[in-house]
Design a protein around this motif. Structure first.
Motif, PDB file in Angstrom:
ATOM      1  N   ASN A 154      -5.240   7.394  -6.526  1.00  0.00           N
ATOM      2  CA  ASN A 154      -4.153   8.100  -5.822  1.00  0.00           C
ATOM      3  C   ASN A 154      -2.946   8.484  -6.677  1.00  0.00           C
ATOM      4  OD1 ASN A 154      -2.916   5.670  -6.338  1.00  0.00           O
ATOM      5  ND2 ASN A 154      -2.157   5.377  -4.258  1.00  0.00           N
ATOM      6  N   THR A 171      -7.364  -3.190  -4.733  1.00  0.00           N
ATOM      7  CA  THR A 171      -8.053  -1.903  -4.663  1.00  0.00           C
ATOM      8  C   THR A 171      -7.663  -1.121  -5.907  1.00  0.00           C
ATOM      9  OG1 THR A 171      -6.320  -0.604  -3.544  1.00  0.00           O
ATOM     10  CG2 THR A 171      -7.759  -1.957  -2.140  1.00  0.00           C
ATOM     11  N   SER A 197       0.829  -1.204   0.000  1.00  0.00           N
ATOM     12  CA  SER A 197       0.000   0.000   0.000  1.00  0.00           C
ATOM     13  C   SER A 197       0.860   1.248   0.000  1.00  0.00           C
ATOM     14  CB  SER A 197      -0.901  -0.016   1.259  1.00  0.00           C
ATOM     15  OG  SER A 197      -1.789   1.077   1.236  1.00  0.00           O
ATOM     16  N   GLY A 198       0.524   2.205  -0.868  1.00  0.00           N
ATOM     17  CA  GLY A 198       1.237   3.484  -0.868  1.00  0.00           C
ATOM     18  C   GLY A 198       0.503   4.529  -0.043  1.00  0.00           C
ATOM     19  N   THR A 199      -0.803   4.624  -0.218  1.00  0.00           N
ATOM     20  CA  THR A 199      -1.562   5.699   0.441  1.00  0.00           C
ATOM     21  C   THR A 199      -2.624   5.174   1.412  1.00  0.00           C
ATOM     22  OG1 THR A 199      -3.043   5.874  -1.486  1.00  0.00           O
ATOM     23  CG2 THR A 199      -1.171   7.378  -1.406  1.00  0.00           C
ATOM     24  N   GLY A 200      -2.579   3.902   1.714  1.00  0.00           N
ATOM     25  CA  GLY A 200      -3.404   3.387   2.810  1.00  0.00           C
ATOM     26  C   GLY A 200      -4.704   2.716   2.412  1.00  0.00           C
ATOM     27  N   ASN A 201      -5.131   2.833   1.150  1.00  0.00           N
ATOM     28  CA  ASN A 201      -6.403   2.189   0.768  1.00  0.00           C
ATOM     29  C   ASN A 201      -6.321   0.672   0.993  1.00  0.00           C
ATOM     30  OD1 ASN A 201      -7.123   4.726  -0.100  1.00  0.00           O
ATOM     31  ND2 ASN A 201      -7.017   4.274  -2.290  1.00  0.00           N
ATOM     32  N   SER A 202      -5.276   0.081   0.453  1.00  0.00           N
ATOM     33  CA  SER A 202      -5.132  -1.376   0.582  1.00  0.00           C
ATOM     34  C   SER A 202      -4.835  -1.753   2.034  1.00  0.00           C
ATOM     35  CB  SER A 202      -4.006  -1.881  -0.330  1.00  0.00           C
ATOM     36  OG  SER A 202      -4.167  -1.357  -1.633  1.00  0.00           O
ATOM     37  N   GLY A 257      -8.717   2.613  -8.510  1.00  0.00           N
ATOM     38  CA  GLY A 257      -9.483   3.844  -8.640  1.00  0.00           C
ATOM     39  C   GLY A 257     -10.738   3.657  -9.455  1.00  0.00           C
ATOM     40  N   SER A 258     -10.685   2.768 -10.428  1.00  0.00           N
ATOM     41  CA  SER A 258     -11.811   2.599 -11.350  1.00  0.00           C
ATOM     42  C   SER A 258     -12.734   1.468 -10.928  1.00  0.00           C
ATOM     43  CB  SER A 258     -11.271   2.286 -12.743  1.00  0.00           C
ATOM     44  OG  SER A 258     -10.594   1.039 -12.683  1.00  0.00           O
ATOM     45  N   VAL A 291      -4.192  -1.894  -7.791  1.00  0.00           N
ATOM     46  CA  VAL A 291      -4.002  -2.152  -9.231  1.00  0.00           C
ATOM     47  C   VAL A 291      -3.078  -1.073  -9.783  1.00  0.00           C
ATOM     48  CG1 VAL A 291      -5.168  -2.137 -11.479  1.00  0.00           C
ATOM     49  CG2 VAL A 291      -6.264  -3.237  -9.511  1.00  0.00           C
ATOM     50  N   GLY A 295      -1.535   0.119 -13.454  1.00  0.00           N
ATOM     51  CA  GLY A 295      -1.472  -0.028 -14.907  1.00  0.00           C
ATOM     52  C   GLY A 295      -2.132  -1.312 -15.384  1.00  0.00           C
ATOM     53  N   GLY A 296      -3.314  -1.579 -14.895  1.00  0.00           N
ATOM     54  CA  GLY A 296      -4.069  -2.740 -15.360  1.00  0.00           C
ATOM     55  C   GLY A 296      -3.514  -4.073 -14.869  1.00  0.00           C
ATOM     56  N   PHE A 354     -10.399   5.551  -3.688  1.00  0.00           N
ATOM     57  CA  PHE A 354      -9.911   6.843  -4.182  1.00  0.00           C
ATOM     58  C   PHE A 354      -8.715   6.597  -5.120  1.00  0.00           C
ATOM     59  CE2 PHE A 354      -7.610  10.798  -4.073  1.00  0.00           C
ATOM     60  CZ  PHE A 354      -8.591  11.768  -3.934  1.00  0.00           C
TER      61      PHE A 354
HETATM   62  C1  LIG Z   1       1.398   3.702 -10.368  1.00  0.00           C
HETATM   63  C2  LIG Z   1      -0.099   3.638 -10.232  1.00  0.00           C
HETATM   64  C3  LIG Z   1      -0.858   3.030 -11.207  1.00  0.00           C
HETATM   65  C4  LIG Z   1      -2.250   2.932 -11.070  1.00  0.00           C
HETATM   66  N1  LIG Z   1      -2.965   2.279 -12.030  1.00  0.00           N
HETATM   67  C5  LIG Z   1      -4.293   2.114 -11.866  1.00  0.00           C
HETATM   68  C6  LIG Z   1      -5.052   1.382 -12.834  1.00  0.00           C
HETATM   69  O1  LIG Z   1      -4.522   0.840 -13.805  1.00  0.00           O
HETATM   70  N2  LIG Z   1      -6.389   1.271 -12.651  1.00  0.00           N
HETATM   71  C7  LIG Z   1      -7.022   1.831 -11.573  1.00  0.00           C
HETATM   72  O2  LIG Z   1      -8.241   1.709 -11.469  1.00  0.00           O
HETATM   73  N3  LIG Z   1      -6.331   2.528 -10.617  1.00  0.00           N
HETATM   74  C8  LIG Z   1      -4.985   2.669 -10.740  1.00  0.00           C
HETATM   75  N4  LIG Z   1      -4.273   3.356  -9.788  1.00  0.00           N
HETATM   76  C9  LIG Z   1      -4.968   3.833  -8.567  1.00  0.00           C
HETATM   77  C10 LIG Z   1      -4.753   2.867  -7.386  1.00  0.00           C
HETATM   78  O3  LIG Z   1      -4.882   1.520  -7.799  1.00  0.00           O
HETATM   79  C11 LIG Z   1      -5.769   3.102  -6.251  1.00  0.00           C
HETATM   80  O4  LIG Z   1      -5.852   4.438  -5.883  1.00  0.00           O
HETATM   81  C12 LIG Z   1      -5.402   2.226  -5.049  1.00  0.00           C
HETATM   82  O5  LIG Z   1      -6.518   2.072  -4.218  1.00  0.00           O
HETATM   83  C13 LIG Z   1      -4.249   2.783  -4.230  1.00  0.00           C
HETATM   84  O6  LIG Z   1      -4.011   1.908  -3.155  1.00  0.00           O
HETATM   85  P1  LIG Z   1      -3.093   2.266  -1.905  1.00  0.00           P
HETATM   86  O7  LIG Z   1      -3.715   3.472  -1.221  1.00  0.00           O
HETATM   87  O8  LIG Z   1      -3.163   1.067  -1.057  1.00  0.00           O
HETATM   88  O9  LIG Z   1      -1.740   2.562  -2.397  1.00  0.00           O
HETATM   89  C14 LIG Z   1      -2.895   3.483  -9.922  1.00  0.00           C
HETATM   90  C15 LIG Z   1      -2.119   4.135  -8.952  1.00  0.00           C
HETATM   91  C16 LIG Z   1      -0.737   4.216  -9.100  1.00  0.00           C
HETATM   92  C17 LIG Z   1       0.071   4.911  -8.027  1.00  0.00           C
END
Ligand SMILES: Cc1cc2nc3c(=O)[nH]c(=O)nc-3n(C[C@H](O)[C@H](O)[C@H](O)COP(=O)(O)O)c2cc1C
Ligand code: SF4
Ligand code: SF4
Length: 264
Positions: A118, A84, A10-15, A86-87, A53, A55-56, A116
């Protein structure tokens, strides 16, 4: 030894928040970061993987972690994966299913949770933090119920974005060459401590990036002085982290070497 174990990235806490909610509900559960290799000794009832996720697909570090995890004593464990994104895309679940299958295990449950978005290096942060956190929490409740009863669910189909996953992930490691630190930096070392893969060392009181970056955005997002930027993209963008996750929960316990001299 605990009965259950969840590996998270996790980078920003969602996961981290999703992993924490599941761990609290299934009880007797260890939470371990996938930032560093882990030696899986012992037999667990449930083994989980929770990650964003990218980049897919899966983050590179998550894929490498699972590839090298020894599951041989846990072939009969209930294995689950929750991503987790964004989409709301479930990209990266098919791949983990194949990897675990190739190691003699079985991914019994795969689900995605919309959170969210991030990726501040790519786009501006939205303003709907609270609503997204509520929706995430709501969606997590169903996932928790499923995992409590060891429900079975196959991964949903990948989106077309999954086609670019390989080259996208390969491009990330050196993207930290685009990071720079401005005069607001107070040398607090939060960025170093929060980096989940030890890609930052403190050099003369400033973060030095070591070019094995996962682009998780933790350093940029958690810097209390907003002193780290990516190229000229992030200066006017807001910063985000999950509102229910504290910096203390994100600090990487492996990063006690922030003040060692950088080795390039
Ligand atoms: C490098 C990077 C690539 C990402 N690629 C996608 C993506 O392909 N599809 C998507 O829906 N969200 C994508 N996101 C958004 C994250 O998957 C999403 O915000 C996730 O919940 C972040 O989790 P975290 O807070 O645990 O780090 C991406 C974020 C980052 C930083
Ligand atoms: S977190 Fe920000 S203020 Fe603290 S050392 Fe890193 S760049 Fe400097
Ligand atoms: S350097 Fe920053 S973006 Fe790269 S992996 Fe570490 S915390 Fe994440």
């Amino acid at each position: 030894m605990s009965k259950n174990i969840i590996f998270y990235f996790s980078g920003t806490g969602n996961s981290r928040n999703v992993a924490k909610d599941i761990a609290a509900a299934i009880e007797d559960c260890e939470l371990i970061s996938m930032g560093k290799q882990h030696n899986l000794s012992g037999i667990y009832q449930r083994i989980g993987f929770v990650y964003p996720v990218y980049g897919g697909g899966m983050p590179g570090v998550v894929e490498r972690f699972i590839q090298t995890l020894d599951l041989s004593s846990n072939a009969n464990s209930y294995i689950f994966a929750v991503c987790t994104s964004g989409s709301g895309s479930a990209d990266g679940l098919t791949n983990i299913s194949k990897i675990i299958g190739g190691k003699g295990g079985k991914l019994s449950y795969a689900e995605s949770i919309r959170c969210f978005s991030n990726y501040v290096g790519l786009y501006a942060m939205g303003s709907d933090v609270e609503n997204k956190a509520k929706a995430q929490s709501q969606a997590t409740k169903q996932v928790v119920k499923d995992i409590q009863i060891c429900a079975v669910k196959s991964p949903a189909k990948n989106s077309p974005l999954a086609l670019i996953h390989g080259p996208f992930i390969k491009s990330l490691a050196k993207k930290d060459k685009g990071f720079h630190v401005n005069e607001a930096c107070n040398s607090c070392a939060t960025c170093c401590k929060v980096c989940p893969v030890g890609n930052i060392k403190m050099l003369d009181g400033k973060p030095d990036f070591l070019h094995h970056c996962e682009q998780c955005m933790a350093c940029i997002q958690w810097c209390p002085k907003k002193a780290i930027n990516f190229k000229n993209k992030t200066q006017d963008r807001g910063r985000y982290h999950h509102p229910d996750i504290t910096i203390g929960e994100m600090i990487n316990e492996q990063n006690d070497s922030c003040f060692e001299k950088s080795k390039r």
